[in-house]
Design a protein around this motif. Structure first.
Motif, PDB file in Angstrom:
ATOM      1  N   TRP A  62     -67.073 -75.001 -14.823  1.00  0.00           N
ATOM      2  CA  TRP A  62     -67.790 -76.326 -14.975  1.00  0.00           C
ATOM      3  C   TRP A  62     -66.768 -77.408 -14.197  1.00  0.00           C
ATOM      4  O   TRP A  62     -65.673 -77.226 -13.849  1.00  0.00           O
ATOM      5  N   ASP A  63     -67.746 -78.503 -13.801  1.00  0.00           N
ATOM      6  CA  ASP A  63     -66.918 -79.892 -13.465  1.00  0.00           C
ATOM      7  C   ASP A  63     -66.643 -80.831 -14.567  1.00  0.00           C
ATOM      8  O   ASP A  63     -67.657 -81.106 -15.176  1.00  0.00           O
ATOM      9  N   SER A  64     -65.612 -80.321 -15.033  1.00  0.00           N
ATOM     10  CA  SER A  64     -65.082 -81.118 -16.249  1.00  0.00           C
ATOM     11  C   SER A  64     -64.862 -82.799 -16.042  1.00  0.00           C
ATOM     12  O   SER A  64     -64.330 -82.988 -14.724  1.00  0.00           O
ATOM     13  N   ASP A  65     -65.009 -83.473 -16.977  1.00  0.00           N
ATOM     14  CA  ASP A  65     -64.617 -84.905 -17.104  1.00  0.00           C
ATOM     15  C   ASP A  65     -63.448 -85.467 -17.549  1.00  0.00           C
ATOM     16  O   ASP A  65     -63.088 -84.621 -18.523  1.00  0.00           O
ATOM     17  N   MET A  66     -63.218 -86.375 -17.237  1.00  0.00           N
ATOM     18  CA  MET A  66     -61.880 -87.052 -17.912  1.00  0.00           C
ATOM     19  C   MET A  66     -62.519 -87.962 -19.123  1.00  0.00           C
ATOM     20  O   MET A  66     -63.386 -88.928 -19.041  1.00  0.00           O
ATOM     21  N   TRP A  88     -50.901 -84.374 -33.837  1.00  0.00           N
ATOM     22  CA  TRP A  88     -52.494 -84.527 -33.977  1.00  0.00           C
ATOM     23  C   TRP A  88     -53.066 -85.180 -32.719  1.00  0.00           C
ATOM     24  O   TRP A  88     -52.365 -86.346 -32.116  1.00  0.00           O
ATOM     25  N   ASN A  89     -54.028 -84.666 -32.194  1.00  0.00           N
ATOM     26  CA  ASN A  89     -54.970 -85.491 -31.072  1.00  0.00           C
ATOM     27  C   ASN A  89     -56.278 -85.113 -31.049  1.00  0.00           C
ATOM     28  O   ASN A  89     -56.640 -83.745 -31.417  1.00  0.00           O
ATOM     29  N   TYR A  90     -56.980 -85.799 -30.776  1.00  0.00           N
ATOM     30  CA  TYR A  90     -58.467 -85.925 -30.867  1.00  0.00           C
ATOM     31  C   TYR A  90     -59.124 -86.334 -29.498  1.00  0.00           C
ATOM     32  O   TYR A  90     -58.630 -87.239 -28.657  1.00  0.00           O
ATOM     33  N   SER A  91     -60.013 -85.638 -29.037  1.00  0.00           N
ATOM     34  CA  SER A  91     -60.887 -86.074 -27.737  1.00  0.00           C
ATOM     35  C   SER A  91     -62.067 -85.264 -27.742  1.00  0.00           C
ATOM     36  O   SER A  91     -62.438 -84.276 -28.468  1.00  0.00           O
ATOM     37  N   ASN A  92     -63.192 -85.627 -26.731  1.00  0.00           N
ATOM     38  CA  ASN A  92     -64.402 -84.988 -26.668  1.00  0.00           C
ATOM     39  C   ASN A  92     -64.016 -84.246 -25.263  1.00  0.00           C
ATOM     40  O   ASN A  92     -63.472 -84.950 -24.197  1.00  0.00           O
ATOM     41  N   LEU A  93     -64.604 -83.108 -25.182  1.00  0.00           N
ATOM     42  CA  LEU A  93     -64.633 -82.317 -23.688  1.00  0.00           C
ATOM     43  C   LEU A  93     -65.855 -82.182 -23.432  1.00  0.00           C
ATOM     44  O   LEU A  93     -66.803 -81.763 -23.929  1.00  0.00           O
ATOM     45  N   THR A  94     -66.229 -82.524 -21.999  1.00  0.00           N
ATOM     46  CA  THR A  94     -67.385 -82.621 -21.500  1.00  0.00           C
ATOM     47  C   THR A  94     -67.440 -81.996 -20.146  1.00  0.00           C
ATOM     48  O   THR A  94     -66.531 -82.112 -19.441  1.00  0.00           O
ATOM     49  N   ILE A 104     -78.550 -74.793 -16.992  1.00  0.00           N
ATOM     50  CA  ILE A 104     -77.666 -74.784 -17.998  1.00  0.00           C
ATOM     51  C   ILE A 104     -77.239 -76.123 -18.225  1.00  0.00           C
ATOM     52  O   ILE A 104     -76.521 -76.967 -17.418  1.00  0.00           O
ATOM     53  N   PRO A 105     -77.439 -76.620 -19.425  1.00  0.00           N
ATOM     54  CA  PRO A 105     -77.084 -77.932 -19.691  1.00  0.00           C
ATOM     55  C   PRO A 105     -75.832 -78.482 -19.840  1.00  0.00           C
ATOM     56  O   PRO A 105     -74.762 -77.465 -20.004  1.00  0.00           O
ATOM     57  N   ASP A 106     -75.421 -79.668 -19.741  1.00  0.00           N
ATOM     58  CA  ASP A 106     -73.849 -80.093 -19.747  1.00  0.00           C
ATOM     59  C   ASP A 106     -73.716 -79.836 -21.240  1.00  0.00           C
ATOM     60  O   ASP A 106     -74.369 -79.705 -22.368  1.00  0.00           O
ATOM     61  N   PHE A 107     -72.205 -79.637 -21.324  1.00  0.00           N
ATOM     62  CA  PHE A 107     -71.549 -79.394 -22.691  1.00  0.00           C
ATOM     63  C   PHE A 107     -70.845 -80.512 -23.267  1.00  0.00           C
ATOM     64  O   PHE A 107     -70.169 -81.561 -22.595  1.00  0.00           O
ATOM     65  N   LYS A 108     -70.782 -80.614 -24.409  1.00  0.00           N
ATOM     66  CA  LYS A 108     -70.035 -81.803 -25.064  1.00  0.00           C
ATOM     67  C   LYS A 108     -69.199 -81.230 -26.545  1.00  0.00           C
ATOM     68  O   LYS A 108     -69.997 -80.837 -27.484  1.00  0.00           O
ATOM     69  N   THR A 109     -67.694 -81.030 -26.341  1.00  0.00           N
ATOM     70  CA  THR A 109     -67.202 -80.366 -27.578  1.00  0.00           C
ATOM     71  C   THR A 109     -66.243 -81.584 -28.029  1.00  0.00           C
ATOM     72  O   THR A 109     -65.378 -81.837 -27.503  1.00  0.00           O
ATOM     73  N   GLU A 110     -66.396 -81.657 -29.443  1.00  0.00           N
ATOM     74  CA  GLU A 110     -65.117 -82.434 -30.059  1.00  0.00           C
ATOM     75  C   GLU A 110     -64.172 -81.588 -30.560  1.00  0.00           C
ATOM     76  O   GLU A 110     -64.344 -80.337 -30.930  1.00  0.00           O
ATOM     77  N   VAL A 111     -62.914 -81.931 -30.299  1.00  0.00           N
ATOM     78  CA  VAL A 111     -61.536 -81.313 -30.485  1.00  0.00           C
ATOM     79  C   VAL A 111     -60.792 -82.168 -31.314  1.00  0.00           C
ATOM     80  O   VAL A 111     -60.280 -83.110 -30.851  1.00  0.00           O
ATOM     81  N   ASN A 112     -60.339 -81.380 -32.420  1.00  0.00           N
ATOM     82  CA  ASN A 112     -59.235 -81.985 -33.110  1.00  0.00           C
ATOM     83  C   ASN A 112     -57.902 -80.827 -32.992  1.00  0.00           C
ATOM     84  O   ASN A 112     -58.030 -79.683 -33.768  1.00  0.00           O
ATOM     85  N   GLU A 113     -56.934 -81.201 -32.565  1.00  0.00           N
ATOM     86  CA  GLU A 113     -55.860 -80.318 -32.651  1.00  0.00           C
ATOM     87  C   GLU A 113     -54.715 -80.568 -33.383  1.00  0.00           C
ATOM     88  O   GLU A 113     -54.168 -81.729 -33.514  1.00  0.00           O
ATOM     89  N   TYR A 114     -54.082 -79.486 -34.066  1.00  0.00           N
ATOM     90  CA  TYR A 114     -52.882 -79.967 -34.802  1.00  0.00           C
ATOM     91  C   TYR A 114     -51.826 -79.060 -34.489  1.00  0.00           C
ATOM     92  O   TYR A 114     -51.838 -77.869 -34.444  1.00  0.00           O
TER      93      TYR A 114
END
Length: 389
Positions: A62-66, A88-94, A104-114
């Motif tokens: 993947w070509d990942s985004d910031m 704890w940190n939260y972000s979206n990965l695309t 293959i469509p672009d992806f978008k995943t919501e991530v909550n890390e503890y």
């Protein structure tokens, strides 16, 4: 990669700066609690196949985004070197597929890390002097769990997924703003025990993944670079000063009696202008000053300003013509004209003593009943000013 390289260079520059600071002594820090917030950017950095027979351990299709991210922390400091941090940190990965033209469509995943992290002050860890540095480099390592929620893309995650364990590894630089506030610039890599961080399940039978592999062998990774501000509760306790026992005072040696000082004789030098006489003449029945009179009075004012310790005595006269009572008042007016002129030149009135004599003190024979010429009368229409001590 360019952004990641710039981050690494900036962190190494800060690292060099922290070791270059002066190792001045400081009061020890309290074992205080801290809370903090942060914000930054996150991106998907690929997947790691931990199976030992895998042909490629790291791959990223993947070509990942910031993407913008934010977080919070609670930390307990135990010493100048070690602390525990609950973060704890939260972000979206695309990202978008980069290898072929498959739809293959672009992806978008919501991530909550503890995470629960151990945090190490590297400067104090490798230095003999343990103290509260204004700037220091830190590293952290911990363990945690990650909650994933697939929003868009391939291979649905079936609502929400918890993934354990997550292994966070971070580094950064802290700038101590004062006793309570700190500014943190850092970055954190997180290994998440899942092959779904990009929203796509890896095919266990194709390519790099051999038979016998499971999802537990695949770790998705993300990079979170951030700037944060933290607050430490309470006040820093000051070290108790070491009180030394008083040293016995040595007995004073007898001082020699001072010899009497011989004071030099002070000779008082009187100003040379003392005794100078300045004369002003007036027209008949007049008390105003003409040009010649003001010229002489200017000289007098100059001498008095240059010699501020001297005073002046003014004696005013008239000729014998006219009633004596009128002449007395006329001489007073002539004396006042001289006084007013001297005051206008900066001479204090307290330095002036004036007397009026009318026609009583002629300088020649011109008294009542004695005929005189105009020139002889003019000699008596005068004001004499004498400089005195």
């Amino acid at each position: 990669m360019k952004k990641l390289s710039l981050i690494v260079v900036a962190l190494f520059a800060c690292y060099a700066l922290t070791f270059a600071q002066e190792k001045a002594k400081s009061e020890p820090a309290d074992k205080r609690w801290e809370i903090g917030i942060n914000a930054g950017v996150a991106n998907f950095t690929g997947e790691y196949n931990m199976f030992k027979d895998a042909r490629f351990n790291h791959f990223n299709h993947w070509d990942s985004d910031m993407n913008f991210g934010f977080g919070a922390l609670v930390k307990k400091n135990f010493s100048h070197v070690f602390a525990l941090e609950l973060g704890w940190n939260y972000s979206n990965l695309t990202g978008s597929w980069k290898y072929d033209s498959r739809p293959i469509p672009d992806f978008k995943t919501e991530v909550n890390e503890y995470d629960l992290n151990t945090v190490w002050n590297i400067n104090n860890l490798f230095s003999k002097n343990k103290f509260d540095r204004k700037i220091y480099w830190y590293a952290k390592l911990g363990i945690g769990a990650t909650h994933l929620w697939k929003k868009e893309g391939v291979t649905p995650l079936h609502d929400e997924h918890w993934k354990k364990p997550t292994i966070p590894l971070g580094t950064g630089v802290v700038f101590r703003l004062n006793d309570n506030f700190k500014l943190n610039v850092g970055t954190q890599w997180s290994w998440v025990n899942t092959d779904r961080l990009d929203g796509r399940r890896t095919d266990m039978t194709s390519g790099n993944v051999k038979a016998g592999n499971t999802e537990s062998d695949i770790y998705g990774t993300k990079l979170y670079t951030h700037v944060g501000l933290s607050y430490a509760f309470g006040k820093k306790k000051k070290a108790q000063p070491v009180v030394e026992a008083p040293k016995p005072e040595p007995k004073p040696e007898p001082k020699p009696e001072p010899k009497p000082e011989v004071k030099p004789e002070v000779k008082v030098v009187k100003p040379a202008v003392i005794g100078n006489v300045y004369k002003v003449y007036f027209a008949f029945d007049k008390w105003n000053l003409n040009n010649e009179a003001t010229t002489d009075l200017d000289k007098l004012a100059k001498d008095m300003n240059e010699n501020p310790t001297v005073n002046v005595e003014i004696k005013s006269h008239t000729d014998s013509r006219g009633p004596s009572s009128y002449n007395m008042k006329l001489s007073e007016k002539r004396g006042k004209s001289v006084i007013d002129y001297l005051v206008s030149k900066g001479i204090s009135a307290s330095r002036i003593n004036a007397q009026a004599f009318g026609e009583t003190q002629p300088v020649n024979k011109c008294k009542d009943g004695v005929p005189c010429t105009k020139a002889e009368y003019a000699l008596n229409r005068r004001t004499e000013t004498i400089i005195i001590e």
